[in-house]
Design a protein around this motif. Structure first.
Motif, mmCIF file in Angstrom:
data_model
loop_
_atom_site.group_PDB
_atom_site.id
_atom_site.type_symbol
_atom_site.label_atom_id
_atom_site.label_comp_id
_atom_site.label_asym_id
_atom_site.label_seq_id
_atom_site.Cartn_x
_atom_site.Cartn_y
_atom_site.Cartn_z
ATOM 1 N N TYR A 76 1.324 39.980 -36.327
ATOM 2 C CA TYR A 76 0.760 38.775 -36.935
ATOM 3 C C TYR A 76 -0.556 38.539 -36.213
ATOM 4 O O TYR A 76 -0.578 38.305 -34.996
ATOM 5 C CB TYR A 76 1.701 37.582 -36.739
ATOM 6 N N GLN A 131 0.851 40.444 -41.101
ATOM 7 C CA GLN A 131 0.467 39.174 -41.719
ATOM 8 C C GLN A 131 -0.791 38.662 -41.016
ATOM 9 O O GLN A 131 -0.874 38.699 -39.787
ATOM 10 C CB GLN A 131 1.596 38.146 -41.548
ATOM 11 N N GLN A 158 -2.571 30.137 -42.669
ATOM 12 C CA GLN A 158 -1.366 29.363 -42.936
ATOM 13 C C GLN A 158 -1.357 28.727 -44.321
ATOM 14 O O GLN A 158 -0.309 28.649 -44.971
ATOM 15 C CB GLN A 158 -1.203 28.258 -41.881
ATOM 16 N N HIS A 185 -2.278 29.760 -47.013
ATOM 17 C CA HIS A 185 -1.906 30.715 -48.052
ATOM 18 C C HIS A 185 -0.507 30.414 -48.586
ATOM 19 O O HIS A 185 -0.210 30.683 -49.756
ATOM 20 C CB HIS A 185 -1.951 32.136 -47.473
ATOM 21 N N SER A 186 0.332 29.856 -47.738
ATOM 22 C CA SER A 186 1.721 29.580 -48.117
ATOM 23 C C SER A 186 1.967 28.117 -48.476
ATOM 24 O O SER A 186 3.110 27.713 -48.664
ATOM 25 C CB SER A 186 2.659 29.993 -46.971
ATOM 26 N N LYS A 237 5.635 27.641 -42.589
ATOM 27 C CA LYS A 237 6.097 28.569 -43.635
ATOM 28 C C LYS A 237 5.525 29.970 -43.476
ATOM 29 O O LYS A 237 6.241 30.971 -43.582
ATOM 30 C CB LYS A 237 5.729 28.021 -45.010
ATOM 31 N N HIS A 238 4.219 30.058 -43.256
ATOM 32 C CA HIS A 238 3.528 31.342 -43.198
ATOM 33 C C HIS A 238 4.034 32.170 -42.019
ATOM 34 O O HIS A 238 4.193 33.392 -42.122
ATOM 35 C CB HIS A 238 2.026 31.086 -43.079
ATOM 36 N N TYR A 239 4.271 31.496 -40.901
ATOM 37 C CA TYR A 239 4.771 32.167 -39.701
ATOM 38 C C TYR A 239 6.205 32.651 -39.900
ATOM 39 O O TYR A 239 6.560 33.784 -39.552
ATOM 40 C CB TYR A 239 4.731 31.213 -38.510
ATOM 41 N N GLU A 292 7.666 33.281 -42.639
ATOM 42 C CA GLU A 292 7.668 34.380 -43.602
ATOM 43 C C GLU A 292 7.499 35.724 -42.884
ATOM 44 O O GLU A 292 8.172 36.703 -43.219
ATOM 45 C CB GLU A 292 6.527 34.160 -44.593
ATOM 46 N N CYS A 296 5.794 39.661 -46.633
ATOM 47 C CA CYS A 296 4.624 38.883 -46.243
ATOM 48 C C CYS A 296 3.664 38.736 -47.417
ATOM 49 O O CYS A 296 3.454 39.676 -48.187
ATOM 50 C CB CYS A 296 3.911 39.553 -45.071
ATOM 51 N N SER A 297 3.060 37.569 -47.534
ATOM 52 C CA SER A 297 2.148 37.298 -48.637
ATOM 53 C C SER A 297 0.689 37.573 -48.280
ATOM 54 O O SER A 297 -0.170 37.594 -49.168
ATOM 55 C CB SER A 297 2.302 35.841 -49.089
#
Length: 445
Positions: free
Chosen positions: A123, A150, A154, A156-157, A377-379, A381, A392-393
């Protein structure tokens, strides 16, 4: 670390390297052991968000500032501590499942590449790299090693950004011809390069802070802890800070690749700091969601954005301080940054958002107006992807291209008002003088 080692081709992968990294993580009692490189400021926020996941064990902390390291150690007393990430990765290789890189920009790629060479999911904070060559190398390495990755964007989510993406792709404003995005932040420096030197604080390892960048005397107030984003050797200016966040949703929604041309209207380069004001214009090739070409204009610095009819709001309202405007064939969509719903504008009037275009399978969820709820959320994920429970998005496959786009605009700032032509396939500019800024030599340290 030598540049030739960084860029060398990956050797033939063994059988185990063909297995997804998530399978290896699952074999370790279903928990993820993380190592953190950079634990102050944004690194502290990254550490808090990653460690809030119930299946994470923080096993190693690394920072060149002993004060920051001591604060992080208080929160994670069982973690081993280091000031040199190279030593940490070598000594704890078998005891680490994933690596979080939260350093200044110039150390993102060297640290991430070393971790990926060891087969570790990464990450990495935004922008992914400091140079275009590094971004392409990291994308390639992640693919060759089949790693979970990733980039730290952040928002992004976040609900609002996912909603805007779905609305644009539903055709709510038709094909998009132009995007205008802005931030009034000033991560530039128009002053002179400092002279002389100051004593290095006892708590700071200046050699390790410089890392692979060129040797430079320490000067208080210019570099560590907060001003490095303004300077060419270490950061990427406002474009590389807020630009990454604000570019992300339009870039993702319109399924853009890298641009064809880039022009930056700014002051002449001074060789030390980024311009305090930039207007960067990109042109992109057609995608299913754009007209024949897409024009993208970025404004930053005090007073941004410049006035333009595309940015006029109903009822003479003021623009959000930061954000992006999509201009389409059938209207406009304003996306404030951040924690605000997008706004649909047709013929100078706001329209009620038509959420009927959102399918249950889009997994949008309900609007959330709390950063505390959205922020992790992003973390999480990323953690879940390492444990084989999610995808991962913003993997390096995506975020390296977004970063490349950002960095091309940064390079254009060295050639004010000159249009640069980018050949994505050859990975070079038609203007030969610009190609030397795609990379920089690594210092042995």
């Amino acid at each position: 670390m030598k540049k030739r080692d960084f860029l060398k081709s990956t050797a033939a992968l063994g059988l185990t390297a063909l297995l997804p990294t998530s399978i290896w993580a699952l074999s370790k009692n279903g928990r993820l052991r993380t190592a953190h490189i950079g634990v102050s400021s944004m690194g502290g926020a990254d550490l808090a968000a990653i460690s809030s996941h119930p299946l994470v064990d923080v096993v190693a902390l690394c920072d060149v500032d002993s004060n920051a390291l001591a604060q992080a150690k208080k929160l994670h007393p069982n973690a081993a501590t280091y000031k040199d990430y190279r030593v940490m990765l070598k000594e704890m290789k078998s005891g680490i499942d994933a690596v979080i890189v939260s350093t200044p920009d110039h150390t993102h790629a060297p640290a991430s590449m070393m971790a990926m060479d060891m087969g570790k999911p990464v990450y990495c904070q935004k922008p992914l790299t400091h140079h275009v060559v590094e971004a392409r190398a990291m994308r390639k390495k992640a693919k060759e090693k089949n790693l979970v990755t990733q980039m730290g964007i952040q928002v992004h989510s976040f609900y609002d950004y996912k909603l805007a993406t779905l609305l644009i792709q539903s055709g709510i404003i038709g094909k998009v011809s132009t995007v205008r995005a802005w931030s009034p932040k000033n991560w530039g420096y128009d002053g002179p390069e400092p002279t002389g030197s100051d004593p290095v604080p006892e708590t700071l390892d200046w050699n390790l802070w410089l890392g692979t960048s060129a040797e430079r005397p320490y000067k208080e107030g210019y570099y560590h802890p907060g001003n490095w984003r303004k300077l060419m050797d270490y950061g990427c200016g406002t474009l590389g800070d807020m630009g990454v966040h604000i570019f992300d949703t339009p870039y993702n929604a319109l399924q853009l690749d890298v641009p064809m041309t880039i022009t930056n209207k700014c002051r002449k380069p001074n060789g030390f700091g980024f311009p305090e004001k930039n207007t960067v214009t990109y042109t992109f090739p057609k995608t299913p969601y754009t007209t024949e070409t897409l024009k993208w204009v970025w404004y930053d610095g005090v007073g941004a954005p410049e006035k333009h009819k595309d940015l006029l709001l109903p009822n003479n309202e003021k623009l959000p301080e930061q954000g992006a405007m999509f201009i389409g064939e059938k209207g406009r969509l304003l996306l404030p940054h951040f924690m605000e719903l997008p706004r649909h504008i047709v013929d100078g009037k706001y329209q009620e958002l038509d959420l009927s275009v959102i399918k249950e399978s889009d997994n949008l969820g309900e609007p959330v107006k709390s950063y505390d709820e959205e922020g992790e959320k992003h973390y999480h994920e990323f953690v879940d992807a390492c444990l084989g429970k999610a995808e991962c998005s913003a993997p390096f496959e995506y975020s390296a291209r977004l970063t490349e786009t950002i960095l091309l605009g940064v390079i254009a700032g060295r050639f004010p008002n000159k249009t640069l032509h980018w050949d994505s396939k050859a990975a070079k500019f038609s203007e030969e003088e610009a190609n030397k800024f795609l990379d920089a030599p690594y210092r042995d340290f």
